[in-house]
Motif scaffolding. Structure first.
Motif, PDB file in Angstrom:
ATOM      1  N   ASN A 112       0.816  -1.203   0.000  1.00  0.00           N
ATOM      2  CA  ASN A 112       0.000   0.000   0.000  1.00  0.00           C
ATOM      3  C   ASN A 112       0.858   1.264   0.000  1.00  0.00           C
ATOM      4  O   ASN A 112       0.370   2.340   0.298  1.00  0.00           O
ATOM      5  N   THR A 113       2.135   1.119  -0.358  1.00  0.00           N
ATOM      6  CA  THR A 113       2.999   2.302  -0.354  1.00  0.00           C
ATOM      7  C   THR A 113       2.423   3.411  -1.223  1.00  0.00           C
ATOM      8  O   THR A 113       1.815   3.159  -2.270  1.00  0.00           O
ATOM      9  N   SER A 114       2.631   4.637  -0.765  1.00  0.00           N
ATOM     10  CA  SER A 114       2.156   5.788  -1.531  1.00  0.00           C
ATOM     11  C   SER A 114       3.254   6.439  -2.350  1.00  0.00           C
ATOM     12  O   SER A 114       2.982   7.363  -3.118  1.00  0.00           O
ATOM     13  N   SER A 115       4.515   5.946  -2.218  1.00  0.00           N
ATOM     14  CA  SER A 115       5.583   6.605  -2.972  1.00  0.00           C
ATOM     15  C   SER A 115       6.815   5.741  -3.217  1.00  0.00           C
ATOM     16  O   SER A 115       7.598   6.052  -4.106  1.00  0.00           O
ATOM     17  N   LEU A 116       7.007   4.659  -2.458  1.00  0.00           N
ATOM     18  CA  LEU A 116       8.239   3.886  -2.590  1.00  0.00           C
ATOM     19  C   LEU A 116       8.227   3.023  -3.848  1.00  0.00           C
ATOM     20  O   LEU A 116       7.165   2.595  -4.317  1.00  0.00           O
ATOM     21  N   SER A 117       9.404   2.743  -4.368  1.00  0.00           N
ATOM     22  CA  SER A 117       9.531   1.989  -5.615  1.00  0.00           C
ATOM     23  C   SER A 117       9.052   0.552  -5.464  1.00  0.00           C
ATOM     24  O   SER A 117       9.493  -0.183  -4.576  1.00  0.00           O
TER      25      SER A 117
ATOM     26  N   GLY B 110      -0.379  15.261  -5.550  1.00  0.00           N
ATOM     27  CA  GLY B 110      -0.923  15.727  -4.281  1.00  0.00           C
ATOM     28  C   GLY B 110       0.111  16.416  -3.421  1.00  0.00           C
ATOM     29  O   GLY B 110      -0.156  17.470  -2.813  1.00  0.00           O
ATOM     30  N   VAL B 111       1.315  15.848  -3.363  1.00  0.00           N
ATOM     31  CA  VAL B 111       2.370  16.436  -2.547  1.00  0.00           C
ATOM     32  C   VAL B 111       2.851  17.753  -3.154  1.00  0.00           C
ATOM     33  O   VAL B 111       3.133  18.714  -2.431  1.00  0.00           O
ATOM     34  N   ALA B 112       2.945  17.818  -4.471  1.00  0.00           N
ATOM     35  CA  ALA B 112       3.386  19.063  -5.113  1.00  0.00           C
ATOM     36  C   ALA B 112       2.464  20.225  -4.740  1.00  0.00           C
ATOM     37  O   ALA B 112       2.924  21.321  -4.397  1.00  0.00           O
ATOM     38  N   ILE B 113       1.158  19.997  -4.787  1.00  0.00           N
ATOM     39  CA  ILE B 113       0.194  21.048  -4.425  1.00  0.00           C
ATOM     40  C   ILE B 113       0.305  21.383  -2.941  1.00  0.00           C
ATOM     41  O   ILE B 113       0.311  22.552  -2.547  1.00  0.00           O
ATOM     42  N   ALA B 114       0.410  20.343  -2.107  1.00  0.00           N
ATOM     43  CA  ALA B 114       0.468  20.572  -0.664  1.00  0.00           C
ATOM     44  C   ALA B 114       1.718  21.344  -0.256  1.00  0.00           C
ATOM     45  O   ALA B 114       1.657  22.244   0.587  1.00  0.00           O
ATOM     46  N   LEU B 115       2.858  21.006  -0.854  1.00  0.00           N
ATOM     47  CA  LEU B 115       4.094  21.711  -0.502  1.00  0.00           C
ATOM     48  C   LEU B 115       4.020  23.187  -0.891  1.00  0.00           C
ATOM     49  O   LEU B 115       4.485  24.054  -0.142  1.00  0.00           O
ATOM     50  N   GLU B 116       3.425  23.479  -2.036  1.00  0.00           N
ATOM     51  CA  GLU B 116       3.292  24.880  -2.436  1.00  0.00           C
ATOM     52  C   GLU B 116       2.337  25.616  -1.498  1.00  0.00           C
ATOM     53  O   GLU B 116       2.568  26.787  -1.144  1.00  0.00           O
ATOM     54  N   ALA B 117       1.282  24.929  -1.056  1.00  0.00           N
ATOM     55  CA  ALA B 117       0.361  25.538  -0.090  1.00  0.00           C
ATOM     56  C   ALA B 117       1.088  25.855   1.219  1.00  0.00           C
ATOM     57  O   ALA B 117       0.865  26.903   1.835  1.00  0.00           O
ATOM     58  N   MET B 118       1.958  24.945   1.649  1.00  0.00           N
ATOM     59  CA  MET B 118       2.737  25.185   2.876  1.00  0.00           C
ATOM     60  C   MET B 118       3.674  26.373   2.708  1.00  0.00           C
ATOM     61  O   MET B 118       3.839  27.184   3.627  1.00  0.00           O
ATOM     62  N   ARG B 119       4.300  26.482   1.547  1.00  0.00           N
ATOM     63  CA  ARG B 119       5.198  27.617   1.303  1.00  0.00           C
ATOM     64  C   ARG B 119       4.419  28.935   1.343  1.00  0.00           C
ATOM     65  O   ARG B 119       4.893  29.949   1.873  1.00  0.00           O
ATOM     66  N   MET B 120       3.219  28.918   0.775  1.00  0.00           N
ATOM     67  CA  MET B 120       2.378  30.120   0.802  1.00  0.00           C
ATOM     68  C   MET B 120       2.011  30.487   2.232  1.00  0.00           C
ATOM     69  O   MET B 120       2.039  31.682   2.602  1.00  0.00           O
TER      70      MET B 120
ATOM     71  N   ILE C 100       7.217  11.332   2.471  1.00  0.00           N
ATOM     72  CA  ILE C 100       7.022  11.240   1.023  1.00  0.00           C
ATOM     73  C   ILE C 100       7.778  12.360   0.321  1.00  0.00           C
ATOM     74  O   ILE C 100       8.449  12.141  -0.702  1.00  0.00           O
ATOM     75  N   ALA C 101       7.684  13.575   0.856  1.00  0.00           N
ATOM     76  CA  ALA C 101       8.368  14.716   0.236  1.00  0.00           C
ATOM     77  C   ALA C 101       9.876  14.506   0.231  1.00  0.00           C
ATOM     78  O   ALA C 101      10.554  14.794  -0.768  1.00  0.00           O
ATOM     79  N   GLU C 102      10.426  14.003   1.319  1.00  0.00           N
ATOM     80  CA  GLU C 102      11.867  13.753   1.374  1.00  0.00           C
ATOM     81  C   GLU C 102      12.277  12.711   0.345  1.00  0.00           C
ATOM     82  O   GLU C 102      13.316  12.841  -0.314  1.00  0.00           O
TER      83      GLU C 102
END
Length: 281
Positions: free
Chosen positions: A117-122, A193-203, A243-245
């Motif tokens: 059920n990984t959300s990002s690992l290979s 999803g992470v790309a949008i969330a990270l930009e929201a955090m930066r804002m 996930i971001a890392e």
């Protein structure tokens, strides 16, 4: 539509694992949940039971609660997975931990299809330690699993093509919609999803707007059902940070986590599960 295996195993009975168990129980399968110790097993049983009770209250259980609970087995012994046709691991996003769990499951249930059920690992990376990587696939469920309509099927380079077709059928049998993606960092859903969330955090970090107003921009402006910061609280800030890392290592600095996210995680403010994140719960 492919019928579900008669018995499904779920290794890990946390929020995601309990939700996955719920989905398969409601669809008619017997489910064996494996946890590390008796306390964790009891907690997993309580999570699944509470989830089913809530579904019954909403009229979405499709049968008596007692009949569903009769098909739920919770154990601390991986050997109890021996008869399962499908086993999903749902442990935290730690590659070494997932590899150990998958190896233990393969040894206990050598004929079962294995899924992560990984959300990002290979998927290919996790398959490296398996004797039969062709029977391994990603089945990425979304939180909360009972209410989510999507499952992301992630196909490794060694995943058998027939297995992909079967997995698509299983997702349909759960009443959910499958998307199929090749193994790549973050797949489709987490990467976007992470790309949008990270930009929201930066804002938020830059003082552009409040968390509520940033989220409202996406819910009303773009018809997202939940804003990116509230979604991060639901997923868990620690999960999003991990996930971001990972994506930053694989795809570059555009996925580097903002300091705000690191600070909140360091302070133990992980979102809804701790009562505070970008919002107070």
């Amino acid at each position: 539509m492919s019928s579900l295996p008669e018995t499904v195993g779920v290794y890990g009975g946390g929020r995601m694992g309990a939700g996955i168990a719920h989905a398969f129980l409601v669809a008619g399968a017997s489910v064996t949940v494996v946890e590390n110790d008796d306390a964790a097993a009891d907690a997993a049983r309580d999570r699944v039971t509470t989830s089913l009770q809530r579904a019954e209250e909403r009229g979405k259980l499709g049968g008596p609660l007692a009949e569903h609970l009769e098909r739920l087995f919770v154990t601390t012994a991986a050997a109890e997975l021996a008869g399962a046709g499908l086993v999903l691991e749902a442990v935290p996003e730690d590659p070494a931990l997932k590899a150990r769990v998958l190896a233990a499951v393969e040894a206990a249930a050598p004929d079962a299809v294995l899924a992560t059920n990984t959300s990002s690992l290979s998927i290919d990376g996790l398959a490296d330690g398996l004797a039969a990587p062709e029977r391994f696939v990603g089945l990425h469920f979304f939180n909360p699993v009972p209410a989510s309509d999507l499952v992301e099927i992630v196909v490794g380079t060694k995943t058998d093509g027939d297995l992909v077709t079967r997995a698509q059928g299983w997702v349909g049998a759960l009443g959910k919609t499958a998307i199929t993606v090749t193994d790549s960092p973050g797949f489709a859903s987490s990467r976007l999803g992470v790309a949008i969330a990270l930009e929201a955090m930066r804002m938020l970090e830059e003082g552009v707007a409040s968390a509520a107003d940033i989220d409202t921009a996406m819910t009303l402006g773009y018809r997202h059902p939940v804003g990116p910061l509230r979604t991060t609280d639901l997923v868990g800030l620690d999960v999003r940070l991990a996930i971001a890392e990972h994506l930053a290592r694989e795809l570059g600095p555009r996925f580097e986590p903002p300091q705000l996210l690191r600070d909140l995680v360091a302070a133990g403010k992980l979102g809804r599960k701790t009562g505070e994140g970008f919002y107070t719960w």
